[in-house]
Design a protein around this motif. Structure first.
Motif, PDB file in Angstrom:
ATOM      1  N   TYR A 112       0.860  -1.182   0.000  1.00 17.39           N
ATOM      2  CA  TYR A 112       0.000   0.000   0.000  1.00 17.39           C
ATOM      3  C   TYR A 112       0.894   1.229   0.000  1.00 17.39           C
ATOM      4  CZ  TYR A 112      -3.349  -3.516   1.392  1.00 17.39           C
ATOM      5  OH  TYR A 112      -4.125  -4.648   1.431  1.00 17.39           O
ATOM      6  N   THR A 113       0.779   2.046  -1.029  1.00 17.50           N
ATOM      7  CA  THR A 113       1.627   3.214  -1.167  1.00 17.50           C
ATOM      8  C   THR A 113       0.796   4.470  -0.940  1.00 17.50           C
ATOM      9  OG1 THR A 113       2.974   2.028  -2.777  1.00 17.50           O
ATOM     10  CG2 THR A 113       3.203   4.431  -2.722  1.00 17.50           C
ATOM     11  N   TYR A 114       1.323   5.356  -0.106  1.00 17.43           N
ATOM     12  CA  TYR A 114       0.678   6.631   0.185  1.00 17.43           C
ATOM     13  C   TYR A 114       1.555   7.729  -0.397  1.00 17.43           C
ATOM     14  CZ  TYR A 114      -2.364   4.008   3.240  1.00 17.43           C
ATOM     15  OH  TYR A 114      -3.291   3.115   3.724  1.00 17.43           O
ATOM     16  N   ASP A 115       0.977   8.520  -1.309  1.00 20.14           N
ATOM     17  CA  ASP A 115       1.733   9.531  -2.041  1.00 20.14           C
ATOM     18  C   ASP A 115       1.057  10.889  -1.970  1.00 20.14           C
ATOM     19  OD1 ASP A 115       3.678   7.754  -3.036  1.00 20.14           O
ATOM     20  OD2 ASP A 115       2.484   7.289  -4.811  1.00 20.14           O
ATOM     21  N   ALA A 116       1.870  11.917  -2.232  1.00 24.08           N
ATOM     22  CA  ALA A 116       1.347  13.276  -2.312  1.00 24.08           C
ATOM     23  C   ALA A 116       0.647  13.523  -3.646  1.00 24.08           C
ATOM     24  CB  ALA A 116       2.469  14.287  -2.114  1.00 24.08           C
ATOM     25  N   ASP A 117       0.816  12.594  -4.611  1.00 17.67           N
ATOM     26  CA  ASP A 117       0.154  12.776  -5.909  1.00 17.67           C
ATOM     27  C   ASP A 117      -1.033  11.820  -6.101  1.00 17.67           C
ATOM     28  OD1 ASP A 117       1.610  10.441  -6.197  1.00 17.67           O
ATOM     29  OD2 ASP A 117       2.448  10.950  -8.159  1.00 17.67           O
ATOM     30  N   ALA A 118      -1.492  11.206  -5.009  1.00 11.39           N
ATOM     31  CA  ALA A 118      -2.663  10.312  -5.085  1.00 11.39           C
ATOM     32  C   ALA A 118      -3.906  11.111  -5.466  1.00 11.39           C
ATOM     33  CB  ALA A 118      -2.873   9.619  -3.739  1.00 11.39           C
ATOM     34  N   ALA A 119      -4.865  10.430  -6.033  1.00 13.67           N
ATOM     35  CA  ALA A 119      -6.084  11.082  -6.525  1.00 13.67           C
ATOM     36  C   ALA A 119      -6.855  11.833  -5.437  1.00 13.67           C
ATOM     37  CB  ALA A 119      -6.991  10.045  -7.180  1.00 13.67           C
ATOM     38  N   ASP A 120      -6.805  11.373  -4.189  1.00 14.07           N
ATOM     39  CA  ASP A 120      -7.554  12.025  -3.116  1.00 14.07           C
ATOM     40  C   ASP A 120      -6.859  13.258  -2.523  1.00 14.07           C
ATOM     41  OD1 ASP A 120      -9.808  10.354  -3.129  1.00 14.07           O
ATOM     42  OD2 ASP A 120      -8.852   8.890  -1.812  1.00 14.07           O
ATOM     43  N   VAL A 121      -5.597  13.468  -2.831  1.00 13.17           N
ATOM     44  CA  VAL A 121      -4.865  14.611  -2.277  1.00 13.17           C
ATOM     45  C   VAL A 121      -5.540  15.913  -2.705  1.00 13.17           C
ATOM     46  CG1 VAL A 121      -2.675  15.886  -2.351  1.00 13.17           C
ATOM     47  CG2 VAL A 121      -2.682  13.408  -2.025  1.00 13.17           C
ATOM     48  N   GLY A 122      -5.709  16.796  -1.723  1.00 10.54           N
ATOM     49  CA  GLY A 122      -6.396  18.065  -1.962  1.00 10.54           C
ATOM     50  C   GLY A 122      -7.890  17.994  -1.688  1.00 10.54           C
ATOM     51  N   LYS A 123      -8.363  16.784  -1.371  1.00 10.58           N
ATOM     52  CA  LYS A 123      -9.780  16.596  -1.053  1.00 10.58           C
ATOM     53  C   LYS A 123      -9.928  16.321   0.441  1.00 10.58           C
ATOM     54  CE  LYS A 123     -10.696  14.827  -5.661  1.00 10.58           C
ATOM     55  NZ  LYS A 123     -11.107  13.666  -6.449  1.00 10.58           N
TER      56      LYS A 123
END
Length: 172
Positions: free
Chosen positions: A109-120
């Protein structure tokens, strides 16, 4: 008789004036940190930490083998208390689960700053808060995030089934 009425009126006016000039001014409001703020540890499966400040939220820890991991995080923390011991923490994701970089078949499981949910927006419920413990539940359900804070407040509710599993955490 007129002098008696005037004397009482004069005394009442003076009493009110004296009160207004003395210690009847309200104390300036002191803003105390919310009791939920701090670092909380869920040790039921490895070590999962939840660091909550007035402006940020972070989840990180170690798995059962001691391997460190970073999970989701957010800023713009908004805490809505529903009682003295419960409430909902809303965050705007700065790091979220990235479906593109994760390999669920291999348990990666990778958590990134560019994931689709970032900013939401996302929500974490808490209950049974004391000085030393709390139960936390991240929203799990039909949506993983919302575009606005108002939408998150409407969507992420217990009534809609989002908060069904709570982790027992101890204050660090």
């Amino acid at each position: 008789m007129k002098n008696l009425k005037f004397s009482r009126l004069f005394a009442a006016v003076m009493f009110v004036a004296v009160l207004g000039l003395t210690g009847c001014k309200p104390e300036p409001e002191t803003v105390e940190p919310k009791a939920i703020e701090g670092t909380w540890l869920d040790a039921s499966y490895g070590k999962s930490y939840y660091k909550i400040t007035a402006s940020t939220f972070e989840n990180y820890g170690e798995d059962l083998t001691g391997k460190a991991y970073d999970s989701y995080a957010g800023d713009n923390v908004t805490i809505v208390e529903t009682s003295e011991t419960s409430g909902i923490i809303y965050i705007k994701y700065t790091k979220a689960l990235c479906y593109t970089h994760s390999d669920f078949d291999k348990g990666v499981y990778t958590y990134d700053a560019d994931a689709a949910d970032v900013g939401k927006w996302y929500a974490i419920s808490y209950k049974e808060l004391t000085d030393t413990s709390v139960q936390l539940s991240g929203a799990v359900g039909a949506k993983s995030s919302c575009e606005t804070l108002d939408e998150a407040k409407e969507e992420f509710t217990a009534e809609k089934g989002y908060f069904s599993y709570y982790s027992s955490c101890a204050k660090q």
